[in-house]
Design a protein around this motif. Sequence first.
Motif, short mmCIF file in Angstrom:
data_model
loop_
_atom_site.label_atom_id
_atom_site.label_comp_id
_atom_site.label_asym_id
_atom_site.label_seq_id
_atom_site.Cartn_x
_atom_site.Cartn_y
_atom_site.Cartn_z
N PRO A 24 46.81 39.72 30.49
CA PRO A 24 47.88 40.68 30.81
C PRO A 24 48.61 40.27 32.09
CG PRO A 24 45.73 41.58 31.40
CD PRO A 24 45.47 40.29 30.67
N ARG A 25 49.88 40.63 32.17
CA ARG A 25 50.67 40.30 33.36
C ARG A 25 50.53 41.36 34.45
NH1 ARG A 25 54.49 36.33 32.66
NH2 ARG A 25 55.97 37.23 34.11
N ILE A 26 49.96 42.50 34.12
CA ILE A 26 49.75 43.57 35.11
C ILE A 26 48.31 44.05 35.01
CG2 ILE A 26 52.17 44.31 35.12
CD1 ILE A 26 51.36 46.60 33.25
N GLY A 27 47.83 44.67 36.10
CA GLY A 27 46.53 45.32 36.08
C GLY A 27 45.33 44.44 36.36
N LEU A 28 45.55 43.17 36.68
CA LEU A 28 44.41 42.27 36.88
C LEU A 28 43.51 42.67 38.05
CD1 LEU A 28 45.94 38.76 36.09
CD2 LEU A 28 44.69 40.31 34.61
N PRO A 29 44.05 43.20 39.16
CA PRO A 29 43.15 43.58 40.26
C PRO A 29 42.08 44.59 39.86
CG PRO A 29 45.42 43.49 41.04
CD PRO A 29 45.47 43.34 39.56
N TYR A 30 42.32 45.36 38.80
CA TYR A 30 41.35 46.37 38.38
C TYR A 30 40.12 45.75 37.72
CZ TYR A 30 45.03 49.84 39.21
OH TYR A 30 45.99 50.63 39.80
N ILE A 31 40.24 44.51 37.23
CA ILE A 31 39.12 43.91 36.52
C ILE A 31 38.72 42.55 37.09
CG2 ILE A 31 39.59 45.09 34.34
CD1 ILE A 31 40.98 42.53 33.38
N ALA A 32 39.33 42.15 38.20
CA ALA A 32 39.05 40.82 38.75
C ALA A 32 37.61 40.74 39.25
CB ALA A 32 40.01 40.53 39.90
N VAL A 33 36.93 39.65 38.88
CA VAL A 33 35.58 39.37 39.39
C VAL A 33 35.49 37.88 39.66
CG1 VAL A 33 34.49 41.25 38.12
CG2 VAL A 33 34.61 39.00 37.08
N GLY A 34 34.66 37.51 40.61
CA GLY A 34 34.42 36.09 40.88
C GLY A 34 35.67 35.37 41.36
N ARG A 35 35.61 34.05 41.32
CA ARG A 35 36.72 33.16 41.69
C ARG A 35 37.18 33.36 43.13
NH1 ARG A 35 35.37 30.08 37.72
NH2 ARG A 35 36.09 30.67 35.64
N LYS A 36 36.32 33.94 43.97
CA LYS A 36 36.74 34.20 45.35
C LYS A 36 37.09 32.91 46.08
CE LYS A 36 35.43 36.49 49.66
NZ LYS A 36 35.95 35.38 50.50
N ALA A 37 36.29 31.88 45.92
CA ALA A 37 36.56 30.62 46.63
C ALA A 37 37.86 30.01 46.16
CB ALA A 37 35.40 29.64 46.41
N GLU A 38 38.10 30.04 44.85
CA GLU A 38 39.34 29.47 44.31
C GLU A 38 40.55 30.27 44.78
OE1 GLU A 38 36.65 30.16 42.60
OE2 GLU A 38 36.08 28.51 41.28
N ILE A 39 40.43 31.60 44.75
CA ILE A 39 41.55 32.45 45.19
C ILE A 39 41.85 32.22 46.66
CG2 ILE A 39 42.22 34.85 45.63
CD1 ILE A 39 40.80 35.58 43.01
N ASP A 40 40.80 32.13 47.48
CA ASP A 40 41.01 31.88 48.91
C ASP A 40 41.72 30.55 49.13
OD1 ASP A 40 39.83 34.26 49.57
OD2 ASP A 40 37.88 33.39 50.10
N ALA A 41 41.34 29.53 48.36
CA ALA A 41 41.98 28.21 48.51
C ALA A 41 43.46 28.28 48.15
CB ALA A 41 41.27 27.18 47.64
N LEU A 42 43.78 28.99 47.08
CA LEU A 42 45.18 29.10 46.65
C LEU A 42 45.99 29.98 47.61
CD1 LEU A 42 44.60 29.39 42.81
CD2 LEU A 42 45.53 27.43 44.05
N LEU A 43 45.35 31.00 48.15
CA LEU A 43 46.06 31.85 49.12
C LEU A 43 46.34 31.10 50.42
CD1 LEU A 43 44.40 35.37 48.66
CD2 LEU A 43 46.61 34.56 47.84
#
Length: 445
Positions: A24-43
């Motif tokens: 989905p293009r909306i609502g992802l923060p409500y179900i996001a799990v894991g990938r913290k290291a990858e997200i931090d790198a991209l941020l």
Amino acid sequence: MQQLKTPKRIARTVLNALKGGVVPRIGLPYIAVGRKAEIDALLSDVEIVAEGGASFRFITGRYGSGKSFLLQTIRAYAMDRGFVVADADLSPERRLQGTKGQGLATYKELLQNLATKTMPEGGALTLILERWMAAVKAQLAQEDVLPGTPQYLPAAEAKILGAVAKLGEVVHGFEFSTLLVKYFRALTEGDDETRARVVKWLRGEYATRAEAKAELGISLIVTDDNWYDFIKILALFLKGAGYAGLLVLIDELVNLYKIPNSVSRQYNYEKILTIYNDALQGRARHLGIIMGGTPQAVEDRRRGLFSYEALRSRLASGRFSIEGRQDLMSPVIRLEPLSTEELLVLIEKLQKMHAELYGTEEKLDEKALAHFLELEYDREGAATLITPREIIRDFIEVLNLLMQHPGLTVDELLKSDDFTPASAALEVPGAAPAPAARRFTDFDL
């Protein structure tokens, strides 16, 4: 931390999309799990772009591994931080380079999907232009230069050209600035036709230079060869318009891998090399680019990106990175599978969202949730072939069946031969036996 209640419109969109196997293009923060290291790198890349730099990353993961989910998650984070985001999936008709308009088709898709925090679903180009023109008008009003006075349009044009002076330093920047002046004049004079023509030009919809010359007085159009130049110009303009920068997300690199003609593939890989070099050598500013594809599309030395030596030498991992220990600051981020604990948290969130949407009770306790995951993994080949996409689709089906059949118990459903995981088709005849599945007692409940 208590999970926030999801608005019904978003919950319905999320669950329907996931059941259909798409992100989905909306609502992802409500179900996001894991990938913290990858997200931090991209941020961290997002911060570089906001400060005036540029970035380029590849994300690889096999189908259903969460690659597209990660891209859309970063998309949401970037918009919250004041970025404009454009995304496109490559296809046989949309490439980075082509002789039949395939590169231009990708540009058109990016412009059509241009999104901001206030217009997250795309189509924000006109809104961005109107917002910028409104800011110019406000500046003129503060200087007591009012509409209808002889000095109004000349003062406005001078202010516009001054604000976008940096665009004159880049290829085609002068033409872009001229279009902005034309748009402001048309907006002031109520000339909707000219405004529409400027938007048409920016979207790459003029087929010939002669047509653009006749309608706008500019003998230049966006083409297969120069579309990336206008992406760079757009990033600079957006920064001047008050945004943090431009983030471009391009998924499905596998469609370049599938190009049958080797020369055409190499031209597309050469385009990637050009964009990559621009970003890392400082020739692009306020621009972030993330491309997603399967490991084969990137690392195959016969047809993938690594078949192009100049890209392979830049993107290949060093000898100290191994599975489970990768350098997340390198150009390629390889997605590791979600852990069973992360998957457990994910399906807990989905059950809560489903129950809130349909007004039902949450029938699966932690033991039942763990047993569901055990069933998903407890078949030949699952340890290496199953992905979060299949698990999520199966789980939403379980929730739907329990809701639609009130007399059906969890034990009856999960122990019944009638429940066959949708991903059972992933089993590979003749494959080596998979490692034993983890039992629910291993899930650290």
